[in-house]
Scaffold this active site. Structure first.
Site, PDB file in Angstrom:
ATOM      1  N   GLU A 189      18.269  35.576  -9.261  1.00 33.16           N
ATOM      2  CA  GLU A 189      18.424  34.146  -8.950  1.00 33.16           C
ATOM      3  C   GLU A 189      19.201  33.972  -7.644  1.00 33.16           C
ATOM      4  O   GLU A 189      18.901  33.084  -6.852  1.00 33.16           O
ATOM      5  CB  GLU A 189      19.151  33.409 -10.084  1.00 33.16           C
ATOM      6  CG  GLU A 189      18.422  33.418 -11.416  1.00 33.16           C
ATOM      7  CD  GLU A 189      17.190  32.517 -11.473  1.00 33.16           C
ATOM      8  OE1 GLU A 189      16.934  31.782 -10.502  1.00 33.16           O
ATOM      9  OE2 GLU A 189      16.458  32.565 -12.482  1.00 33.16           O
ATOM     10  N   ARG A 211      17.412  32.027  -4.590  1.00 28.36           N
ATOM     11  CA  ARG A 211      17.970  30.705  -4.293  1.00 28.36           C
ATOM     12  C   ARG A 211      18.926  30.729  -3.109  1.00 28.36           C
ATOM     13  O   ARG A 211      18.798  29.944  -2.180  1.00 28.36           O
ATOM     14  CB  ARG A 211      18.708  30.154  -5.515  1.00 28.36           C
ATOM     15  CG  ARG A 211      17.821  30.010  -6.731  1.00 28.36           C
ATOM     16  CD  ARG A 211      18.527  29.245  -7.825  1.00 28.36           C
ATOM     17  NE  ARG A 211      17.870  29.445  -9.111  1.00 28.36           N
ATOM     18  CZ  ARG A 211      17.991  28.636 -10.142  1.00 28.36           C
ATOM     19  NH1 ARG A 211      18.760  27.578 -10.056  1.00 28.36           N
ATOM     20  NH2 ARG A 211      17.371  28.881 -11.272  1.00 28.36           N
ATOM     21  N   ASP A 231       6.410  35.661 -14.756  1.00 30.09           N
ATOM     22  CA  ASP A 231       5.784  34.762 -13.785  1.00 30.09           C
ATOM     23  C   ASP A 231       5.736  35.196 -12.312  1.00 30.09           C
ATOM     24  O   ASP A 231       4.676  35.487 -11.763  1.00 30.09           O
ATOM     25  CB  ASP A 231       6.381  33.348 -13.899  1.00 30.09           C
ATOM     26  CG  ASP A 231       7.913  33.312 -13.852  1.00 30.09           C
ATOM     27  OD1 ASP A 231       8.533  34.371 -13.748  1.00 30.09           O
ATOM     28  OD2 ASP A 231       8.480  32.202 -13.917  1.00 30.09           O
ATOM     29  N   GLU A 251       6.668  23.737 -11.520  1.00 29.81           N
ATOM     30  CA  GLU A 251       5.404  24.499 -11.435  1.00 29.81           C
ATOM     31  C   GLU A 251       4.146  23.625 -11.380  1.00 29.81           C
ATOM     32  O   GLU A 251       3.189  23.963 -10.675  1.00 29.81           O
ATOM     33  CB  GLU A 251       5.312  25.503 -12.581  1.00 29.81           C
ATOM     34  CG  GLU A 251       6.334  26.639 -12.496  1.00 29.81           C
ATOM     35  CD  GLU A 251       7.750  26.244 -12.882  1.00 29.81           C
ATOM     36  OE1 GLU A 251       7.907  25.193 -13.542  1.00 29.81           O
ATOM     37  OE2 GLU A 251       8.705  26.959 -12.511  1.00 29.81           O
TER      38      GLU A 251
HETATM   39  C1  DMJ Z   1      12.625  28.626 -10.235  1.00 29.89           C
HETATM   40  O1  DMJ Z   1      13.938  29.052 -10.147  1.00 29.89           O
HETATM   41  C2  DMJ Z   1      11.728  29.641  -9.616  1.00 29.89           C
HETATM   42  O2  DMJ Z   1      10.517  29.038  -9.375  1.00 29.89           O
HETATM   43  C3  DMJ Z   1      11.532  30.840 -10.477  1.00 29.89           C
HETATM   44  O3  DMJ Z   1      10.572  31.728  -9.961  1.00 29.89           O
HETATM   45  C4  DMJ Z   1      11.124  30.488 -11.876  1.00 29.89           C
HETATM   46  N1  DMJ Z   1      11.158  29.103 -12.084  1.00 29.89           N
HETATM   47  C5  DMJ Z   1      12.280  28.349 -11.668  1.00 29.89           C
HETATM   48  C6  DMJ Z   1      12.051  26.885 -11.874  1.00 29.89           C
HETATM   49  O4  DMJ Z   1      11.313  26.579 -12.968  1.00 29.89           O
END
Ligand code: DMJ
Length: 809
Positions: free
Chosen positions: A311, A315, A445, A581
């Site tokens: 994260e 981010r 994902d 998404e």
């Molecule tokens: C985000 O932090 C990013 O898109 C991550 O890959 C997974 N999804 C969250 C938001 O839903």
């Protein structure tokens, strides 16, 4: 005297005469007969009623035991919750929320059970409806529990019988991955369908989103789009101002309680770094500058706090790098901060496989995997950091970052089988797969997203990423993409425990955008049919994800839906966390098709977010706990990705494409644009050497696999025959020695908090590996130097012989 009985023919009813053989029945006989019939009816009804009561009480017994089972599971889950509550990463947070919701479900079951008991006692006819609804709630709960237990490696419940599986109907030429005890994928053609446990009746959609009056509706298209973009921008500003007022410098705003939430300590200004690129793209330059100053000058990244390596990469590092590139690559503070933070995270990659641990302490540099994943690392996390690492290498001219990232892709290529359908967890010790769960939702994902994006970021120069991306896109389409009945909703299910699972997370809705991007960029592929099939998947997934919003009274989409037995979706976990998404996919579909429908979808969703998620008190935004209930209950958290992603995708749908040209930029998984550049790690390295005029070489990683990379790079250098490179290569030996010592030191440190690590054998392996690589490189160096020397000698002797000699010819 004879009593004359009057003949019926004489009566006023004029019935036909009775046959003379039948004697008239006496009154007593009639009464007895009636009594007998009544008794018979009573006995029959008592029998039927008894049977019904018995059935219901058996059902109640079985339901009670299901409830008991659920209670036991909940106790286990509560333990897990305690561990999870400390974690900061989104995928884990999602699981925690899932666990939290079990209590609510259990309460619902208890109340339905007591209603059922009452209705059975009063023999009320509605009991069967209650029973059916109770059974369906329990079936839903059991299936969630099973999924959850599976995810966390807990034993499945024995008394959760599965309906007999159906044969997998897809393309028989495509096999299906199964992960056996050794974790090595093998292909199992008998891939089977997983049926939801219990009887799951078809439920029609939960509702219909209300129409919100639209003041932009009658404007000409260009003005309408501009008005909509302005509206989105002003909501971003509202969020930013609320963050500034109530949570400045902290990680996230709690908009209802006017407080803040931090990953740990004082926070690292997460919302500010995550908002940077959106502020820039929206032209909010003052706000961009104040955010920039905060994250580069005031935030303390050296706190004794544990953060998620993933994260923080997508981010914070992603946000800083994107801001650096978008704003002209001149603000060195942005790049320096990104490097500073990434270097702190890089310690997590010091594992024997090179797969990073999930959690890092920013100050102590400890790194580990939490208990809930049984020590494994998560695919969606280590499988999607490559764009950020590559970009860092480009700007720092230091290949270390890119090599760490490229190495992860290589592990996955080696371990996931030819179709690259990787499972959710991997062992950090040896890089082996450690789960049989394949999902485009939580835990899987963004790995799928990054294969294609790695290819695009290199300006389509690294074709091996194209091969992987095309393979994975095709496998998902064939194996996990289905249509529901009766509405033919296209959806992507999961692969769990050797079978297909009819579940789709909101997180998986990014796939519409992924397929749209593939259709946009892989169009030069010879196989036009395949590209067309990507386009169809993109359209259908985006439509289903939009319907998940439109068929709820709030107009917002739930966290999880399922498609029971392949029927149309029903709401599973009903909360909405401001996730991006669906609007992400709508944005890509708009770019791909320019169909106005997508702008309208985007606008509708935006209107509903504004209506239900905006806090009246602060102007910040919050998630909601149930999408199928109005008025919506807000959850008091403005996730940083709402500013980074959700509002950005909506905004980009209404502005001109030139604001962000998708031929020049690739959005990372947190929607931070990174610049497309043709380069490879060796180019970066050569550039650096050229500009600095000297050779600076240090081994890119401290682990065994990094040395393999080192060797590969050295061989390429040597093979290039560059004399300067060859002459300078010798310091490598001493450098590697010091790196080896450093590694040893780190392993010793790690042993202090991980007593189970077999430090000594690892050290031995490490030293052995260092020694071997050094030896190999030395051998190559001397071979090349000898050949150089020979060539030079030859040239000398040729020169000595003078012009016109035979040797010269
Ligand atoms: C985000 O932090 C990013 O898109 C991550 O890959 C997974 N999804 C969250 C938001 O839903």
């Amino acid at each position: 005297m004879m009593i004359e009985i009057p003949q019926e023919s004489d009566s006023k009813y004029s019935k036909p005469p009775r046959p003379s053989s039948l004697k008239p029945l006496s009154l007593n006989v009639v009464v007895i007969l009636c009594l007998f019939v009544t008794l018979l009816i009573c006995a029959l009804s008592t029998f039927l009623l008894n049977q019904r009561l018995q059935q219901q009480s058996a059902s109640i017994q079985s339901l009670k035991s299901e409830v008991d089972l659920s209670k036991q599971t909940i106790e286990l889950l509560q333990e897990m919750q305690t561990t999870l509550s400390e974690k900061t990463d989104t995928s884990v947070k999602q699981q925690k929320l899932l666990a939290d919701s079990f209590d609510g479900k259990l309460a619902a079951i208890r109340s339905q059970l007591s209603t059922l008991q009452q209705t059975v006692q009063s023999n009320n006819q509605t009991s069967s409806d209650v029973l059916e609804s109770l059974h369906s709630t329990i079936a839903g709960l059991s299936s969630t529990i099973e999924t959850f237990k599976k995810m966390f490696g807990m034993a499945p419940s024995e008394n959760n019988p599965q309906s007999p599986p159906e044969r997998f109907p897809a393309d028989p030429s495509v096999g299906h991955v199964q992960y056996g005890p050794g974790g090595v994928p093998s292909y199992d053609p008998s891939f089977q369908e997983k049926q939801p446990s219990g009887a799951v009746p078809y439920r029609p959609p939960a509702g219909q989103a209300e129409e919100i009056p639209d003041t932009t509706k009658d404007l000409p298209e260009t003005q309408r789009a501009a008005a909509r973009a302005d509206s989105v921008k002003s909501e971003l500003l509202s969020c930013w101002n609320a963050y500034k007022k109530y949570a400045w410098g902290h990680d996230e705003l709690c908009p209802n309680s006017m407080r803040h939430k931090d990953w740990g300590g004082k926070g690292i200004g997460l919302t500010a770094s995550d908002a940077l690129s959106t502020l820039y793209l929206m032209g909010l330059h003052d706000e961009f500058n104040e955010a920039l100053k905060l994250v580069t000058e005031y935030i303390d990244y050296d706190q004794d706090i544990r953060v998620s390596a993933f994260e923080t990469t997508i981010r914070v590092v992603g946000g800083l790098l994107s801001a650096f590139e978008l704003s002209g690559e001149s603000n060195a503070a942005l790049l320096d901060t990104a490097v500073y933070v990434m270097n702190k995270l890089l310690v997590a990659y010091n594992t024997s496989s090179g797969i990073p641990h999930q959690t890092v302490n920013l100050k102590t540099h400890e790194h580990w995997n939490p208990d809930w994943s049984s020590g494994a690392s998560i695919l969606s996390e280590f499988g999607s950091v490559q764009l950020e690492l590559r970009t860092l290498s480009y700007h720092t001219k230091d290949p270390i970052y890119d090599m760490k990232g490229a190495h992860l892709t290589k592990i996955l290529e080696a371990k996931c089988g030819p179709d690259m359908m990787c499972p959710t967890m991997f062992d950090v010790a040896n890089g082996e797969p450690r789960s049989d769960h394949i999902t485009l939702g939580a835990l899987g994902d963004s790995y799928f997203e990054y294969l294609l994006k790695q290819y695009l970021l290199t300006d389509k120069s690294e074709t091996r990423y194209r091969t992987s991306a095309a393979k994975v896109l095709d496998s998902i389409r064939v194996r996990l993409f289905r249509h529901s009945t009766p509405s033919r909703q296209g959806f992507i299910g999961e692969y769990l425990d050797g079978a297909f699972d009819y579940k789709m997370d909101h997180l998986a809705c990014f796939a519409g955008g992924m397929y749209a991007l593939a259709a946009m960029h892989l169009g030069d592929d010879d196989d036009a049919g395949k590209v067309q099939s990507f386009r169809v998947v993109a359209e259908e997934i985006t439509e289903t994800c939009y319907q998940m919003y439109d068929q709820q009274v709030t107009g917002l989409g739930p966290e999880i839906v399922d498609f029971p037995n392949g029927q149309d979706f029903r709401t599973g976990e009903a909360y909405y966390l401001l996730r991006p998404e669906t609007v992400e996919s709508i944005f890509y579909m708009w770019r791909l098709t320019k169909n106005q429908k997508y702008r309208n979808y985007q606008w509708k969703i935006f209107q509903h977010i504004k209506k239900h998620c905006k806090s009246a008190e602060t102007g910040g935004y919050s998630g909601i706990s149930m999408v199928n209930i109005v008025p919506a209950e807000q959850d008091d958290l403005m996730q940083s990705f709402f500013l980074a992603e959700t509002l950005k995708y909506i905004y980009l749908t209404f502005v001109d494409d030139s604001v962000l040209d998708l031929h020049e930029w690739v959005l990372n998984t947190e929607a931070h644009p990174l610049k497309i550049r043709k380069r490879d790690p060796l180019d970066v390295w050569r550039d650096w050497e050229q500009s600095s005029g000297s050779v600076r070489w240090r081994p890119p990683t401290l682990d065994g696999v990094g040395l393999v990379e080192t060797e590969r790079m050295m061989q390429e250098r040597l093979a290039s025959g560059d004399a300067r490179v060859v002459a300078d290569v010798d310091p490598l030996g001493s450098d590697m020695k010091s790196q080896g010592d450093e590694y040893q030191e780190q392993e010793d440190n790690r042993a202090q908090f991980d007593p189970n690590e077999n430090v000594y054998s690892k050290k031995a392996v490490r030293h052995d590996s260092v020694r071997k690589v050094k030896q190999k490189i030395r051998d190559k160096v001397s071979a090349i130097m000898i050949s150089h020397r020979l060539a030079a000698n030859n040239a000398d002797s040729v020169g000595n012989e003078g012009p016109g000699s035979a040797a010269a010819g």
